[in-house]
Design an enzyme around this catalytic site. Structure first.
Site, mmCIF file in Angstrom:
data_model
loop_
_atom_site.group_PDB
_atom_site.id
_atom_site.type_symbol
_atom_site.label_atom_id
_atom_site.label_comp_id
_atom_site.label_asym_id
_atom_site.label_seq_id
_atom_site.Cartn_x
_atom_site.Cartn_y
_atom_site.Cartn_z
ATOM 1 N N ASP A 1 -26.093 -8.173 -53.660
ATOM 2 C CA ASP A 1 -26.130 -9.224 -52.641
ATOM 3 C C ASP A 1 -27.541 -9.820 -52.651
ATOM 4 O OD1 ASP A 1 -26.304 -10.769 -50.388
ATOM 5 O OD2 ASP A 1 -25.860 -9.152 -48.976
ATOM 6 N N LYS B 1 -29.367 -20.408 -47.044
ATOM 7 C CA LYS B 1 -30.667 -19.726 -46.902
ATOM 8 C C LYS B 1 -31.679 -20.243 -47.938
ATOM 9 C CE LYS B 1 -28.408 -15.484 -45.281
ATOM 10 N NZ LYS B 1 -28.459 -15.439 -43.842
ATOM 11 N N CYS C 1 -26.231 -8.062 -38.206
ATOM 12 C CA CYS C 1 -25.078 -7.740 -39.068
ATOM 13 C C CYS C 1 -25.398 -6.557 -39.972
ATOM 14 C CB CYS C 1 -24.632 -8.943 -39.896
ATOM 15 S SG CYS C 1 -24.061 -10.325 -38.908
HETATM 16 C C1 LIG Z 1 -28.548 -9.833 -46.862
HETATM 17 C C2 LIG Z 1 -27.461 -10.766 -46.431
HETATM 18 N N1 LIG Z 1 -26.286 -10.717 -47.037
HETATM 19 C C3 LIG Z 1 -25.291 -11.540 -46.725
HETATM 20 C C4 LIG Z 1 -25.423 -12.475 -45.733
HETATM 21 C C5 LIG Z 1 -24.262 -13.339 -45.400
HETATM 22 O O1 LIG Z 1 -24.491 -14.682 -45.658
HETATM 23 P P1 LIG Z 1 -23.325 -15.731 -45.320
HETATM 24 O O2 LIG Z 1 -23.035 -15.559 -43.852
HETATM 25 O O3 LIG Z 1 -23.906 -17.060 -45.615
HETATM 26 O O4 LIG Z 1 -22.165 -15.366 -46.142
HETATM 27 C C6 LIG Z 1 -26.638 -12.568 -45.047
HETATM 28 C C7 LIG Z 1 -26.795 -13.544 -43.947
HETATM 29 O O5 LIG Z 1 -27.243 -13.278 -42.879
HETATM 30 C C8 LIG Z 1 -27.684 -11.686 -45.403
HETATM 31 O O6 LIG Z 1 -28.864 -11.722 -44.781
#
Ligand SMILES: Cc1ncc(COP(=O)(O)O)c(C=O)c1O
Length: 405
Positions: free
Chosen positions: A197, A223, A363
């Site tokens: 990720d 982002k 999250c």
């Molecule tokens: C490390 C990480 N992974 C995944 C995501 C998920 O991103 P998205 O909501 O754009 O799918 C985020 C977003 O907060 C994140 O910080």
């Protein structure tokens, strides 16, 4: 502390011209430079048509912009364009891997290894497919500096049961940089595939996917100063060829009969439905923009601001900073707990002063459990962040202490 040659690009961002705004929440979503806003608008105003299907010039222009963005992104991160798939965001990209690859390849007794650093989007999809297929989840922890315990990874890999290692590249809470190329090497030697990720890494670090060499690498456009509604999944060609599609519908087929269909080749196979055309075009321009600044310069700038923030936050009484103390080992963000105030109160007081930070579990509730808390405060930095903005944060925290201590 030497400031070096820092970047000065705040004037490129219309929203940052708002009086008194100190935006320290780029890890949640980055602000957009004018060129990205213009690119999205230009697509809508002058080149809007459905991509791939039309033969008239307008549709060809839209398709050129959409496919051009794919080629640009792939070339920038050093991965084949045909194996670079547009998704809605990183969450959808990770669900695609868990559902399409995982359902076809996981079975009872198999192990999926995650880390304590994961965002929910790299945990919940694996929980869902593991429950369906009878696979087990195991977690690699972090040490007292917040760094990944590679010895724990090796122990798990040595069991011979691990089919997937899914890890973040940069933690969105502790900022920890995971040595992903090393993780990939270890996992591959043990016969496991890797899913990285890169949501926080792609905007913050120079990333070369041919060097990381993960089987799947996911990230999210908003982002990286790009629009919402577009994410990217880079996959290994052989795996993409073998695995079934994630979603069915228009565009992902070669032909459709009454009972069955033949699927298109990658990337179309994984891009069912009408594509995020303006969003992808905007993301391509965001890549041009960051590439113009240079990821080395962006990293140097953010490293300076992060090191300064660690130093200044270290001066605030009653603050516990989570994650590596050394800025070199973390991305451009700092999370902390404060003895006298709940993170939501901290964010509220700072917000009244125009300082935008994030409070909550980010999250990452597994990590919150490991840290022994339910929420933290987080300031995250970007290419436009200045040391003066870090000073504004620290002054705001002094007010929080005055109110709550
Ligand atoms: C490390 C990480 N992974 C995944 C995501 C998920 O991103 P998205 O909501 O754009 O799918 C985020 C977003 O907060 C994140 O910080």
């Amino acid at each position: 502390m030497a400031t070096g040659a820092l970047l000065d690009v705040a004037t490129d961002f219309p929203v940052l011209q708002r009086e008194g705004l100190v935006y320290l929440d780029s890890a949640a979503t980055a602000q957009k430079p004018q060129v990205v806003i213009d690119a999205v608008r230009d697509l809508w105003e002058h080149h809007n048509a459905s991509v791939h299907r039309g033969v008239y010039p307008l549709a060809v222009e839209a398709t050129d912009r959409y496919e051009g963005a794919r080629r640009r992104i792939a070339q920038w991160l050093r991965w084949p364009a045909r194996d670079t798939i547009f998704t809605k965001n990183a969450t959808e990209a990770l669900n695609l891997v868990a559902q399409a690859w995982g359902r076809a390849n996981l079975s009872a007794g198999d192990v999926v290894v995650l880390t304590h650093l994961e965002h929910h989007s790299n945990i919940v999809p694996w929980q869902m497919v593991a429950a369906e297929r009878g696979a087990q989840l195991r977690y690699v922890g972090v040490d007292e500096d917040g760094l990944l315990r590679l010895d724990e990874l090796d122990e798990l890999l040595a069991t011979g049961d691990v089919k997937v290692v899914a890890t973040t590249h940069v933690s969105n809470v502790t900022g920890t940089i995971v040595p992903v190329a090393d993780v990939v090497r270890r996992a591959r030697a043990a016969g496991a595939i890797t899913v990285v990720d890169g949501s926080q890494a792609v905007p913050q670090l120079p990333v070369a996917l041919d060097e990381v060499d993960a089987d799947f690498y996911a990230w999210t456009g908003h982002k990286l100063y790009g629009p919402t509604g577009v994410g990217v999944l880079h996959g290994r060609h052989e795996l993409l060829q073998e695995m079934p599609p994630f979603l069915g519908g228009g565009h992902m087929i070669a032909s459709v009969d009454f009972e069955t269909s033949r699927y298109a080749d990658t990337p179309a196979k994984f891009e069912a439905g009408t594509s995020p055309i303006a969003e992808a075009a905007g993301l391509g321009v965001a890549v041009d923009w960051v590439d113009g600044l240079g990821m080395d310069a962006i990293r140097a700038h953010e490293l300076d601001v992060t090191a300064y923030a660690l130093e200044r936050l270290g001066e605030v009484d009653g603050l516990t900073i989570h994650g590596p103390r050394d800025a070199e080992q973390r991305g451009a963000l700092v999370s902390w707990s404060m003895d006298v105030a709940h993170p939501h109160d901290v964010a509220e007081v700072l917000g009244r002063r125009g300082v935008c930070i994030r409070a909550g579990h980010h999250c990452a509730q597994v990590l919150m459990r490991v840290l022994g808390t339910s929420a933290t405060s987080r300031a995250s930095f970007a290419v436009h962040t200045t040391r003066a903005e870090v000073d504004a944060l620290v002054e705001g925290l002094a007010e929080v202490r005055r109110i709550f201590a």
